[in-house]
Scaffold this motif. Structure first.
Motif, PDB file in Angstrom:
ATOM      1  N   UNK A  62      37.137  37.688  45.737  1.00 15.40           N
ATOM      2  CA  UNK A  62      36.039  36.781  45.390  1.00 15.40           C
ATOM      3  C   UNK A  62      36.334  36.043  44.093  1.00 15.40           C
ATOM      4  N   UNK A  63      35.563  35.005  43.890  1.00  9.33           N
ATOM      5  CA  UNK A  63      35.602  34.289  42.617  1.00  9.33           C
ATOM      6  C   UNK A  63      36.793  33.375  42.463  1.00  9.33           C
ATOM      7  N   UNK A  64      37.008  32.915  41.240  1.00  9.51           N
ATOM      8  CA  UNK A  64      38.055  31.918  40.996  1.00  9.51           C
ATOM      9  C   UNK A  64      39.471  32.463  41.195  1.00  9.51           C
ATOM     10  N   UNK A  65      39.635  33.786  41.154  1.00  4.52           N
ATOM     11  CA  UNK A  65      40.962  34.388  41.352  1.00  4.52           C
ATOM     12  C   UNK A  65      41.181  34.873  42.778  1.00  4.52           C
ATOM     13  N   UNK A  66      40.345  34.427  43.690  1.00  2.00           N
ATOM     14  CA  UNK A  66      40.424  34.856  45.087  1.00  2.00           C
ATOM     15  C   UNK A  66      41.835  34.672  45.643  1.00  2.00           C
ATOM     16  N   UNK A  67      42.278  35.672  46.407  1.00  2.00           N
ATOM     17  CA  UNK A  67      43.588  35.695  47.074  1.00  2.00           C
ATOM     18  C   UNK A  67      44.760  35.923  46.125  1.00  2.00           C
ATOM     19  N   UNK A  68      44.473  36.244  44.890  1.00  2.00           N
ATOM     20  CA  UNK A  68      45.560  36.573  43.965  1.00  2.00           C
ATOM     21  C   UNK A  68      45.883  38.057  44.093  1.00  2.00           C
ATOM     22  N   UNK A  69      47.163  38.372  44.037  1.00  2.00           N
ATOM     23  CA  UNK A  69      47.636  39.733  44.191  1.00  2.00           C
ATOM     24  C   UNK A  69      48.309  40.188  42.902  1.00  2.00           C
ATOM     25  N   UNK A  70      47.869  41.323  42.380  1.00  2.00           N
ATOM     26  CA  UNK A  70      48.449  41.870  41.149  1.00  2.00           C
ATOM     27  C   UNK A  70      49.122  43.203  41.450  1.00  2.00           C
ATOM     28  N   UNK A  71      50.224  43.468  40.741  1.00  2.00           N
ATOM     29  CA  UNK A  71      50.946  44.721  40.939  1.00  2.00           C
ATOM     30  C   UNK A  71      51.800  45.023  39.716  1.00  2.00           C
ATOM     31  N   UNK A  72      52.196  46.281  39.611  1.00  2.00           N
ATOM     32  CA  UNK A  72      53.002  46.754  38.482  1.00  2.00           C
ATOM     33  C   UNK A  72      54.473  46.440  38.738  1.00  2.00           C
ATOM     34  N   UNK A 114      52.544  46.152  32.081  1.00  2.00           N
ATOM     35  CA  UNK A 114      53.577  45.560  32.932  1.00  2.00           C
ATOM     36  C   UNK A 114      53.090  45.254  34.352  1.00  2.00           C
ATOM     37  N   UNK A 115      51.931  44.616  34.425  1.00  2.00           N
ATOM     38  CA  UNK A 115      51.397  44.132  35.697  1.00  2.00           C
ATOM     39  C   UNK A 115      51.486  42.615  35.718  1.00  2.00           C
ATOM     40  N   UNK A 116      51.797  42.059  36.889  1.00  2.00           N
ATOM     41  CA  UNK A 116      51.828  40.609  37.076  1.00  2.00           C
ATOM     42  C   UNK A 116      50.861  40.230  38.191  1.00  2.00           C
ATOM     43  N   UNK A 117      50.480  38.964  38.208  1.00  2.00           N
ATOM     44  CA  UNK A 117      49.607  38.431  39.258  1.00  2.00           C
ATOM     45  C   UNK A 117      50.310  37.279  39.946  1.00  2.00           C
ATOM     46  N   UNK A 118      50.325  37.340  41.263  1.00  2.00           N
ATOM     47  CA  UNK A 118      50.835  36.233  42.076  1.00  2.00           C
ATOM     48  C   UNK A 118      49.654  35.302  42.314  1.00  2.00           C
ATOM     49  N   UNK A 119      49.726  34.098  41.777  1.00  2.00           N
ATOM     50  CA  UNK A 119      48.608  33.171  41.924  1.00  2.00           C
ATOM     51  C   UNK A 119      48.589  32.518  43.299  1.00  2.00           C
ATOM     52  N   UNK A 120      49.721  32.522  43.983  1.00  2.00           N
ATOM     53  CA  UNK A 120      49.797  31.980  45.341  1.00  2.00           C
ATOM     54  C   UNK A 120      50.771  32.838  46.146  1.00  2.00           C
ATOM     55  N   UNK A 121      50.303  33.992  46.639  1.00  2.00           N
ATOM     56  CA  UNK A 121      51.194  34.927  47.341  1.00  2.00           C
ATOM     57  C   UNK A 121      51.949  34.315  48.521  1.00  2.00           C
ATOM     58  N   UNK A 122      51.380  33.310  49.162  1.00  2.00           N
ATOM     59  CA  UNK A 122      52.013  32.729  50.343  1.00  2.00           C
ATOM     60  C   UNK A 122      53.295  31.972  50.033  1.00  2.00           C
ATOM     61  N   UNK A 123      53.552  31.665  48.782  1.00  2.00           N
ATOM     62  CA  UNK A 123      54.781  30.931  48.453  1.00  2.00           C
ATOM     63  C   UNK A 123      55.991  31.849  48.378  1.00  2.00           C
ATOM     64  N   UNK A 124      55.774  33.159  48.443  1.00  2.00           N
ATOM     65  CA  UNK A 124      56.862  34.119  48.352  1.00  2.00           C
ATOM     66  C   UNK A 124      57.188  34.699  49.725  1.00  2.00           C
ATOM     67  N   UNK A 153      56.682  42.648  49.987  1.00  2.00           N
ATOM     68  CA  UNK A 153      56.663  44.056  50.407  1.00  2.00           C
ATOM     69  C   UNK A 153      57.510  44.924  49.484  1.00  2.00           C
ATOM     70  N   UNK A 154      58.669  44.438  49.089  1.00  2.00           N
ATOM     71  CA  UNK A 154      59.535  45.203  48.186  1.00  2.00           C
ATOM     72  C   UNK A 154      58.879  45.367  46.822  1.00  2.00           C
ATOM     73  N   UNK A 155      58.245  44.324  46.306  1.00  2.00           N
ATOM     74  CA  UNK A 155      57.574  44.421  45.001  1.00  2.00           C
ATOM     75  C   UNK A 155      56.412  45.404  45.056  1.00  2.00           C
ATOM     76  N   UNK A 156      55.654  45.370  46.149  1.00  2.00           N
ATOM     77  CA  UNK A 156      54.514  46.286  46.275  1.00  2.00           C
ATOM     78  C   UNK A 156      55.006  47.720  46.435  1.00  2.00           C
ATOM     79  N   UNK A 157      56.061  47.919  47.203  1.00  2.00           N
ATOM     80  CA  UNK A 157      56.648  49.265  47.352  1.00  2.00           C
ATOM     81  C   UNK A 157      57.093  49.794  45.991  1.00  2.00           C
TER      82      UNK A 157
END
Length: 95
Positions: A7-17, A42-52, A58-62
Motif C-alpha cells: 500500500x501507499x506510495x512505496x507500493x510494489x517495492x521489495x526490500x531485503x538484506x 544492510x537492507x536495500x529496496x528495489x523500487x521497480x522489481x520488474x526491471x530485474x 530469487x538469488x538475492x531473496x535466498x
C-alpha cells in the motif's frame, strides 16, 4: 528476510538484506536504494522489481534468507528448520 510493500506510495517495492560487502554496490544500482529505516542493517529496496531478472531476484531473496537465519540463535534456527520442513511436507502432500 524480505518485505513487500502493498500500500501507499512505496507500493510494489521489495526490500531485503544484502551482504555488508555488497551493500554499496547493490544500493547504487539503477532501480535500487538503501531501505528506509533499515539501511544501516544492510537492507536495500528495489523500487521497480520488474526491471530485474527473476533469477537474480530469487538469488538475492535466498541470500537474504540465509543472512537473516544465520543471525538467529541456534534454538530459533532449529525451530525455523522444523517449521520449514513441515511446510514442505504439507505442500508435497497436497499435490
Amino acid at each position: 528476510f524480505a518485505v513487500l510493500c502493498l500500500r501507499g506510495p512505496d507500493r510494489d517495492r521489495l526490500s531485503f538484506k544484502v551482504d555488508p560487502g555488497n551493500f554499496v554496490e547493490m544500493s547504487e544500482r539503477a532501480g535500487m536504494v538503501p531501505a528506509h529505516y533499515s539501511a544501516r542493517a544492510f537492507w536495500v529496496t528495489m523500487v521497480d522489481p520488474e526491471q530485474f531478472a527473476a533469477d537474480d531476484v530469487c538469488a538475492w531473496i535466498r541470500r537474504s534468507y540465509e543472512l537473516v537465519c544465520n543471525a538467529l540463535g541456534k534454538k530459533q534456527q532449529d525451530t525455523l528448520r522444523v517449521a520449514t520442513a513441515s511446510l514442505k511436507h504439507a505442500s508435497s502432500n497436497s499435490n
